[in-house]
Design a protein around this motif. Sequence first.
Motif, PDB file in Angstrom:
ATOM      1  N   VAL A   1       0.826  -1.205   0.000  1.00 34.92           N
ATOM      2  CA  VAL A   1       0.000   0.000   0.000  1.00 34.92           C
ATOM      3  C   VAL A   1       0.859   1.253   0.000  1.00 34.92           C
ATOM      4  CG1 VAL A   1      -1.973  -1.122   1.096  1.00 34.92           C
ATOM      5  CG2 VAL A   1      -0.249   0.010   2.510  1.00 34.92           C
ATOM      6  N   ARG A   2       2.098   1.103   0.418  1.00 33.76           N
ATOM      7  CA  ARG A   2       3.030   2.217   0.363  1.00 33.76           C
ATOM      8  C   ARG A   2       4.448   1.677   0.499  1.00 33.76           C
ATOM      9  NH1 ARG A   2       1.013   2.312   5.428  1.00 33.76           N
ATOM     10  NH2 ARG A   2       2.471   2.428   7.176  1.00 33.76           N
ATOM     11  N   MET A   3       5.395   2.472   0.049  1.00 30.20           N
ATOM     12  CA  MET A   3       6.812   2.150   0.206  1.00 30.20           C
ATOM     13  C   MET A   3       7.521   3.381   0.723  1.00 30.20           C
ATOM     14  SD  MET A   3       7.635  -0.229  -3.128  1.00 30.20           S
ATOM     15  CE  MET A   3       9.265  -0.683  -2.521  1.00 30.20           C
ATOM     16  N   GLY A   4       8.631   3.139   1.364  1.00 29.91           N
ATOM     17  CA  GLY A   4       9.332   4.268   1.956  1.00 29.91           C
ATOM     18  C   GLY A   4      10.818   4.051   2.057  1.00 29.91           C
ATOM     19  N   TRP A   5      11.494   5.114   2.420  1.00 30.38           N
ATOM     20  CA  TRP A   5      12.933   5.106   2.675  1.00 30.38           C
ATOM     21  C   TRP A   5      13.171   5.502   4.128  1.00 30.38           C
ATOM     22  CZ3 TRP A   5      16.486   3.281  -0.646  1.00 30.38           C
ATOM     23  CH2 TRP A   5      16.136   3.171  -2.008  1.00 30.38           C
ATOM     24  N   PHE A   6      14.078   4.794   4.741  1.00 33.72           N
ATOM     25  CA  PHE A   6      14.524   5.083   6.093  1.00 33.72           C
ATOM     26  C   PHE A   6      16.048   5.141   6.071  1.00 33.72           C
ATOM     27  CE2 PHE A   6      10.666   4.437   8.681  1.00 33.72           C
ATOM     28  CZ  PHE A   6       9.826   3.912   7.717  1.00 33.72           C
ATOM     29  N   ARG A   7      16.636   5.680   7.112  1.00 28.47           N
ATOM     30  CA  ARG A   7      18.089   5.697   7.189  1.00 28.47           C
ATOM     31  C   ARG A   7      18.541   5.529   8.637  1.00 28.47           C
ATOM     32  NH1 ARG A   7      19.226  12.080   5.623  1.00 28.47           N
ATOM     33  NH2 ARG A   7      18.501  12.994   7.598  1.00 28.47           N
TER      34      ARG A   7
ATOM     35  N   VAL B   1      12.612   8.766   6.330  1.00 23.94           N
ATOM     36  CA  VAL B   1      13.093   9.763   5.370  1.00 23.94           C
ATOM     37  C   VAL B   1      11.956  10.223   4.456  1.00 23.94           C
ATOM     38  CG1 VAL B   1      14.667  10.211   3.456  1.00 23.94           C
ATOM     39  CG2 VAL B   1      15.432   8.830   5.412  1.00 23.94           C
ATOM     40  N   ALA B   2      11.319   9.290   3.780  1.00 26.61           N
ATOM     41  CA  ALA B   2      10.269   9.649   2.832  1.00 26.61           C
ATOM     42  C   ALA B   2       9.412   8.428   2.539  1.00 26.61           C
ATOM     43  CB  ALA B   2      10.869  10.183   1.532  1.00 26.61           C
ATOM     44  N   ALA B   3       8.176   8.673   2.106  1.00 28.74           N
ATOM     45  CA  ALA B   3       7.284   7.582   1.757  1.00 28.74           C
ATOM     46  C   ALA B   3       6.393   7.990   0.608  1.00 28.74           C
ATOM     47  CB  ALA B   3       6.437   7.169   2.958  1.00 28.74           C
ATOM     48  N   ILE B   4       5.964   6.985  -0.147  1.00 26.73           N
ATOM     49  CA  ILE B   4       5.030   7.200  -1.242  1.00 26.73           C
ATOM     50  C   ILE B   4       3.904   6.198  -1.095  1.00 26.73           C
ATOM     51  CG2 ILE B   4       6.376   5.687  -2.784  1.00 26.73           C
ATOM     52  CD1 ILE B   4       5.547   7.625  -5.074  1.00 26.73           C
ATOM     53  N   ALA B   5       2.661   6.687  -1.144  1.00 24.81           N
ATOM     54  CA  ALA B   5       1.495   5.844  -0.968  1.00 24.81           C
ATOM     55  C   ALA B   5       0.806   5.629  -2.300  1.00 24.81           C
ATOM     56  CB  ALA B   5       0.527   6.475   0.027  1.00 24.81           C
TER      57      ALA B   5
ATOM     58  N   THR C   1       5.252  11.800   1.535  1.00 23.93           N
ATOM     59  CA  THR C   1       5.582  12.443   2.801  1.00 23.93           C
ATOM     60  C   THR C   1       7.092  12.437   2.982  1.00 23.93           C
ATOM     61  OG1 THR C   1       5.294  10.348   3.980  1.00 23.93           O
ATOM     62  CG2 THR C   1       3.410  11.845   3.931  1.00 23.93           C
ATOM     63  N   TYR C   2       7.575  13.448   3.686  1.00 21.81           N
ATOM     64  CA  TYR C   2       9.009  13.624   3.888  1.00 21.81           C
ATOM     65  C   TYR C   2       9.307  14.018   5.329  1.00 21.81           C
ATOM     66  CZ  TYR C   2       9.212  13.819  -1.216  1.00 21.81           C
ATOM     67  OH  TYR C   2       9.100  13.534  -2.554  1.00 21.81           O
TER      68      TYR C   2
ATOM     69  N   PHE D   1      15.161  16.161  -1.039  1.00 19.83           N
ATOM     70  CA  PHE D   1      14.967  14.787  -1.499  1.00 19.83           C
ATOM     71  C   PHE D   1      13.602  14.662  -2.168  1.00 19.83           C
ATOM     72  CE2 PHE D   1      17.799  12.458   1.875  1.00 19.83           C
ATOM     73  CZ  PHE D   1      18.848  13.308   1.563  1.00 19.83           C
ATOM     74  N   THR D   2      13.540  13.771  -3.157  1.00 18.98           N
ATOM     75  CA  THR D   2      12.278  13.497  -3.839  1.00 18.98           C
ATOM     76  C   THR D   2      12.104  11.998  -4.000  1.00 18.98           C
ATOM     77  OG1 THR D   2      12.435  15.570  -5.085  1.00 18.98           O
ATOM     78  CG2 THR D   2      10.886  13.905  -5.903  1.00 18.98           C
ATOM     79  N   ILE D   3      10.964  11.483  -3.555  1.00 17.39           N
ATOM     80  CA  ILE D   3      10.651  10.073  -3.719  1.00 17.39           C
ATOM     81  C   ILE D   3       9.738   9.918  -4.924  1.00 17.39           C
ATOM     82  CG2 ILE D   3       8.649  10.138  -2.163  1.00 17.39           C
ATOM     83  CD1 ILE D   3       9.474   7.299  -1.221  1.00 17.39           C
ATOM     84  N   SER D   4       9.975   8.862  -5.699  1.00 16.99           N
ATOM     85  CA  SER D   4       9.145   8.620  -6.878  1.00 16.99           C
ATOM     86  C   SER D   4       9.072   7.116  -7.129  1.00 16.99           C
ATOM     87  CB  SER D   4       9.715   9.348  -8.098  1.00 16.99           C
ATOM     88  OG  SER D   4      11.014   8.881  -8.407  1.00 16.99           O
ATOM     89  N   GLU D   5       8.240   6.736  -8.093  1.00 16.07           N
ATOM     90  CA  GLU D   5       8.041   5.327  -8.409  1.00 16.07           C
ATOM     91  C   GLU D   5       8.017   5.161  -9.921  1.00 16.07           C
ATOM     92  OE1 GLU D   5       4.040   3.914  -8.247  1.00 16.07           O
ATOM     93  OE2 GLU D   5       3.236   5.910  -7.878  1.00 16.07           O
ATOM     94  N   ASP D   6       8.248   3.943 -10.370  1.00 16.52           N
ATOM     95  CA  ASP D   6       8.054   3.666 -11.787  1.00 16.52           C
ATOM     96  C   ASP D   6       6.590   3.306 -12.009  1.00 16.52           C
ATOM     97  OD1 ASP D   6       9.181   0.203 -12.157  1.00 16.52           O
ATOM     98  OD2 ASP D   6       7.792   1.120 -10.751  1.00 16.52           O
TER      99      ASP D   6
END
Length: 117
Positions: free
Chosen positions: A32-38, A48-52, A58-59, A67-72
């Motif tokens: 349902v969503r993916m994100g980046w953590f550090r 760090v950021a997430a994309i739903a 969200t950042y 930073f910018t999160i994106s998806e294919d």
Amino acid sequence: QVQLVESGGGLVQAGGSLRLSCAASGRTFSFVRMGWFRQAPGKEREFVAAIAWSGGNTYADSVRGRFTISEDNARNTIYLQMNSLKPEDTAVYYCAAAIDARGYVHWGQGTPVTVSS
């Protein structure tokens, strides 16, 4: 079985840019969503950021605007474009995926990012 594989980390000078990628395989239709953590040395892991998939990114305040999160289109790969990098961005960056609102249940192995001053 779900696999998340990060790539794109490395060494960069302050002010530089890097783009991280996270390739997902397996039951990705359940996400349902993916994100980046550090996680920086000696510190706890942080968001760090997430994309739903329902919409909206969200950042963390510390990276918003840089930073910018994106998806294919197939939602099998997400990216984290990191610009204006700072030494305090140095960390191992992890990709994660959630299958419901309870939290992230799938994690990658991480890719290290080092920003030199």
